[in-house]
Design a protein around this motif. Structure first.
Motif, PDB file in Angstrom:
ATOM      1  N   ARG A   1     -23.213 -54.144 -45.267  1.00  0.00           N
ATOM      2  CA  ARG A   1     -22.157 -55.073 -45.681  1.00  0.00           C
ATOM      3  C   ARG A   1     -20.830 -54.803 -44.968  1.00  0.00           C
ATOM      4  O   ARG A   1     -20.069 -55.725 -44.694  1.00  0.00           O
ATOM      5  CB  ARG A   1     -21.973 -55.016 -47.196  1.00  0.00           C
ATOM      6  CG  ARG A   1     -23.133 -55.666 -47.951  1.00  0.00           C
ATOM      7  CD  ARG A   1     -22.889 -55.738 -49.453  1.00  0.00           C
ATOM      8  NE  ARG A   1     -23.964 -56.485 -50.093  1.00  0.00           N
ATOM      9  CZ  ARG A   1     -23.981 -57.801 -50.258  1.00  0.00           C
ATOM     10  NH1 ARG A   1     -22.944 -58.517 -49.839  1.00  0.00           N
ATOM     11  NH2 ARG A   1     -25.000 -58.399 -50.842  1.00  0.00           N
TER      12      ARG A   1
ATOM     13  N   VAL B   1     -27.199 -64.020 -45.246  1.00  0.00           N
ATOM     14  CA  VAL B   1     -27.628 -62.780 -44.588  1.00  0.00           C
ATOM     15  C   VAL B   1     -28.319 -61.848 -45.582  1.00  0.00           C
ATOM     16  O   VAL B   1     -29.437 -61.381 -45.351  1.00  0.00           O
ATOM     17  CB  VAL B   1     -26.433 -62.066 -43.923  1.00  0.00           C
ATOM     18  CG1 VAL B   1     -26.842 -60.649 -43.486  1.00  0.00           C
ATOM     19  CG2 VAL B   1     -25.932 -62.855 -42.726  1.00  0.00           C
ATOM     20  N   PHE B   2     -27.651 -61.587 -46.685  1.00  0.00           N
ATOM     21  CA  PHE B   2     -28.161 -60.588 -47.629  1.00  0.00           C
ATOM     22  C   PHE B   2     -29.049 -61.262 -48.682  1.00  0.00           C
ATOM     23  O   PHE B   2     -28.766 -61.254 -49.874  1.00  0.00           O
ATOM     24  CB  PHE B   2     -26.989 -59.833 -48.261  1.00  0.00           C
ATOM     25  CG  PHE B   2     -26.198 -59.041 -47.255  1.00  0.00           C
ATOM     26  CD1 PHE B   2     -26.700 -57.858 -46.728  1.00  0.00           C
ATOM     27  CD2 PHE B   2     -24.967 -59.504 -46.802  1.00  0.00           C
ATOM     28  CE1 PHE B   2     -25.981 -57.132 -45.785  1.00  0.00           C
ATOM     29  CE2 PHE B   2     -24.242 -58.783 -45.865  1.00  0.00           C
ATOM     30  CZ  PHE B   2     -24.752 -57.594 -45.345  1.00  0.00           C
ATOM     31  N   ASP B   3     -30.140 -61.816 -48.181  1.00  0.00           N
ATOM     32  CA  ASP B   3     -31.082 -62.503 -49.056  1.00  0.00           C
ATOM     33  C   ASP B   3     -32.113 -61.515 -49.607  1.00  0.00           C
ATOM     34  O   ASP B   3     -32.017 -60.294 -49.391  1.00  0.00           O
ATOM     35  CB  ASP B   3     -31.749 -63.667 -48.311  1.00  0.00           C
ATOM     36  CG  ASP B   3     -32.561 -63.205 -47.099  1.00  0.00           C
ATOM     37  OD1 ASP B   3     -32.783 -61.985 -46.928  1.00  0.00           O
ATOM     38  OD2 ASP B   3     -32.978 -64.077 -46.298  1.00  0.00           O
TER      39      ASP B   3
ATOM     40  N   ASP C   1     -35.044 -60.884 -48.680  1.00  0.00           N
ATOM     41  CA  ASP C   1     -35.856 -60.207 -47.668  1.00  0.00           C
ATOM     42  C   ASP C   1     -35.100 -59.120 -46.918  1.00  0.00           C
ATOM     43  O   ASP C   1     -35.722 -58.308 -46.224  1.00  0.00           O
ATOM     44  CB  ASP C   1     -36.384 -61.241 -46.652  1.00  0.00           C
ATOM     45  CG  ASP C   1     -37.327 -62.237 -47.286  1.00  0.00           C
ATOM     46  OD1 ASP C   1     -38.042 -61.858 -48.235  1.00  0.00           O
ATOM     47  OD2 ASP C   1     -37.354 -63.399 -46.834  1.00  0.00           O
ATOM     48  N   TRP C   2     -33.769 -59.113 -47.027  1.00  0.00           N
ATOM     49  CA  TRP C   2     -32.953 -58.199 -46.233  1.00  0.00           C
ATOM     50  C   TRP C   2     -33.369 -56.734 -46.344  1.00  0.00           C
ATOM     51  O   TRP C   2     -33.500 -56.051 -45.318  1.00  0.00           O
ATOM     52  CB  TRP C   2     -31.472 -58.360 -46.610  1.00  0.00           C
ATOM     53  CG  TRP C   2     -30.549 -57.412 -45.926  1.00  0.00           C
ATOM     54  CD1 TRP C   2     -30.034 -56.248 -46.420  1.00  0.00           C
ATOM     55  CD2 TRP C   2     -30.029 -57.532 -44.593  1.00  0.00           C
ATOM     56  NE1 TRP C   2     -29.225 -55.640 -45.501  1.00  0.00           N
ATOM     57  CE2 TRP C   2     -29.197 -56.410 -44.364  1.00  0.00           C
ATOM     58  CE3 TRP C   2     -30.182 -58.481 -43.581  1.00  0.00           C
ATOM     59  CZ2 TRP C   2     -28.527 -56.214 -43.167  1.00  0.00           C
ATOM     60  CZ3 TRP C   2     -29.503 -58.284 -42.383  1.00  0.00           C
ATOM     61  CH2 TRP C   2     -28.690 -57.163 -42.176  1.00  0.00           C
TER      62      TRP C   2
ATOM     63  N   LEU D   1     -36.197 -55.637 -43.944  1.00  0.00           N
ATOM     64  CA  LEU D   1     -36.104 -55.896 -42.506  1.00  0.00           C
ATOM     65  C   LEU D   1     -35.774 -54.618 -41.746  1.00  0.00           C
ATOM     66  O   LEU D   1     -34.924 -53.833 -42.169  1.00  0.00           O
ATOM     67  CB  LEU D   1     -35.032 -56.948 -42.220  1.00  0.00           C
ATOM     68  CG  LEU D   1     -35.248 -58.336 -42.826  1.00  0.00           C
ATOM     69  CD1 LEU D   1     -34.078 -59.258 -42.455  1.00  0.00           C
ATOM     70  CD2 LEU D   1     -36.567 -58.946 -42.360  1.00  0.00           C
TER      71      LEU D   1
ATOM     72  N   ARG E   1     -33.158 -57.195 -38.500  1.00  0.00           N
ATOM     73  CA  ARG E   1     -31.860 -57.472 -39.109  1.00  0.00           C
ATOM     74  C   ARG E   1     -30.923 -58.131 -38.100  1.00  0.00           C
ATOM     75  O   ARG E   1     -30.218 -59.094 -38.428  1.00  0.00           O
ATOM     76  CB  ARG E   1     -31.236 -56.181 -39.653  1.00  0.00           C
ATOM     77  CG  ARG E   1     -31.921 -55.666 -40.904  1.00  0.00           C
ATOM     78  CD  ARG E   1     -31.168 -54.517 -41.566  1.00  0.00           C
ATOM     79  NE  ARG E   1     -31.800 -54.181 -42.842  1.00  0.00           N
ATOM     80  CZ  ARG E   1     -31.244 -53.418 -43.784  1.00  0.00           C
ATOM     81  NH1 ARG E   1     -30.040 -52.897 -43.578  1.00  0.00           N
ATOM     82  NH2 ARG E   1     -31.874 -53.176 -44.917  1.00  0.00           N
TER      83      ARG E   1
ATOM     84  N   HIS F   1     -32.005 -61.723 -37.701  1.00  0.00           N
ATOM     85  CA  HIS F   1     -31.710 -62.476 -38.926  1.00  0.00           C
ATOM     86  C   HIS F   1     -30.228 -62.835 -38.980  1.00  0.00           C
ATOM     87  O   HIS F   1     -29.873 -63.983 -39.310  1.00  0.00           O
ATOM     88  CB  HIS F   1     -32.108 -61.639 -40.141  1.00  0.00           C
ATOM     89  CG  HIS F   1     -31.748 -62.245 -41.455  1.00  0.00           C
ATOM     90  ND1 HIS F   1     -32.297 -63.427 -41.915  1.00  0.00           N
ATOM     91  CD2 HIS F   1     -30.883 -61.828 -42.423  1.00  0.00           C
ATOM     92  CE1 HIS F   1     -31.791 -63.717 -43.107  1.00  0.00           C
ATOM     93  NE2 HIS F   1     -30.937 -62.760 -43.436  1.00  0.00           N
ATOM     94  N   VAL F   2     -29.359 -61.880 -38.658  1.00  0.00           N
ATOM     95  CA  VAL F   2     -27.920 -62.155 -38.663  1.00  0.00           C
ATOM     96  C   VAL F   2     -27.574 -63.225 -37.631  1.00  0.00           C
ATOM     97  O   VAL F   2     -26.772 -64.122 -37.883  1.00  0.00           O
ATOM     98  CB  VAL F   2     -27.107 -60.867 -38.414  1.00  0.00           C
ATOM     99  CG1 VAL F   2     -25.619 -61.181 -38.275  1.00  0.00           C
ATOM    100  CG2 VAL F   2     -27.326 -59.868 -39.544  1.00  0.00           C
TER     101      VAL F   2
ATOM    102  N   CYS G   1     -28.569 -66.612 -38.933  1.00  0.00           N
ATOM    103  CA  CYS G   1     -27.631 -67.035 -39.970  1.00  0.00           C
ATOM    104  C   CYS G   1     -26.298 -67.459 -39.365  1.00  0.00           C
ATOM    105  O   CYS G   1     -25.696 -68.463 -39.789  1.00  0.00           O
ATOM    106  CB  CYS G   1     -27.411 -65.907 -40.981  1.00  0.00           C
ATOM    107  SG  CYS G   1     -28.863 -65.479 -41.958  1.00  0.00           S
TER     108      CYS G   1
END
Length: 215
Positions: free
Chosen positions: A12, A38-40, A42-43, A46, A51, A54-55, A58
């Motif tokens: 974070r 981002v912080f779903d 599934d995070w 990962l 990660r 994913h970021v 997003c």
């Protein structure tokens, strides 16, 4: 990837700094929505590169659809993120994902982003798409006054770069890499020379005679 490492590089705090820099140059950036995306759920599961990707995905949904406009914002954000850090790999990853049809914009951006955190992964799809053109750019970076760009010239074209996409043509014939390594072999920065050594080590896996002759 060890749990502690992925947590220390993409968390974070680091994503918050990334978002702050983007929001500073793009008034329509919705930091709250970005964080939620981002912080779903599934995070936590990962891994490090997952990660990063994913970021990036997003971030794309919160920037202008037009790539040149979005890239210009990220380049301005990178100017504010001078401290670097692994979260800035996202800038290069954005170019890797969305910039292959915009070479004239993407290559200068990669030259900038690598100074924050190496763009060694991001250059590889460009090598696959047009090896001669991309290695010409990397040879130009080998002559740069900036050590980060010089290292990128070597590290990005390693035939067997860990975590990087495969470069089968350079595994088969590493000759196009050698002019870059010859420029950098006596570089004043150990950071760069270590990359040259890593590149040579990669080449020995498939073409040991080439390395022996070069040495």
């Amino acid at each position: 990837m060890p749990e502690a490492l992925k947590e220390s590089l993409f968390n974070r705090q680091t994503i918050g700094e990334l978002a702050r820099c983007v929001a500073a140059v793009y008034a329509d950036f919705d930091t709250g929505s970005f964080f939620k995306q981002v912080f779903d759920a599934d995070w936590p599961g990962l891994e490090l590169k997952e990660r990063m990707r994913h970021v990036t995905l997003c971030l794309k949904t919160h920037l202008p659809e037009d790539y040149p406009t979005a890239l210009a914002l990220l380049r301005r954000a990178a100017e504010d993120h001078r401290s670097g850090g692994f979260a800035t790999l996202v800038f290069g990853d954005f170019v890797e994902l969305y910039g292959l049809e915009h070479w004239d914009l993407s290559l200068p951006a990669l030259g900038q982003f690598t100074c924050l955190c190496s763009a060694e992964f991001a250059v590889r799809p460009f090598i696959v798409q047009d090896q001669a053109r991309m290695l010409a750019q990397m040879l130009a970076w080998a002559h740069s006054d900036n050590a980060h760009q010089r290292r990128l010239a070597s590290e990005g074209c390693r035939p067997r770069l860990p975590w990087g996409i495969s470069l089968p043509a350079l595994k088969k014939d590493p000759a196009p890499i050698l002019p870059i390594l010859n420029v950098l072999k006596n570089d004043p920065e150990e950071y760069v020379r270590r990359s040259v050594a890593n590149n040579l080590n990669d080449i020995t896996k498939d073409n040991p005679a080439v390395v022996l002759k070069l040495l």
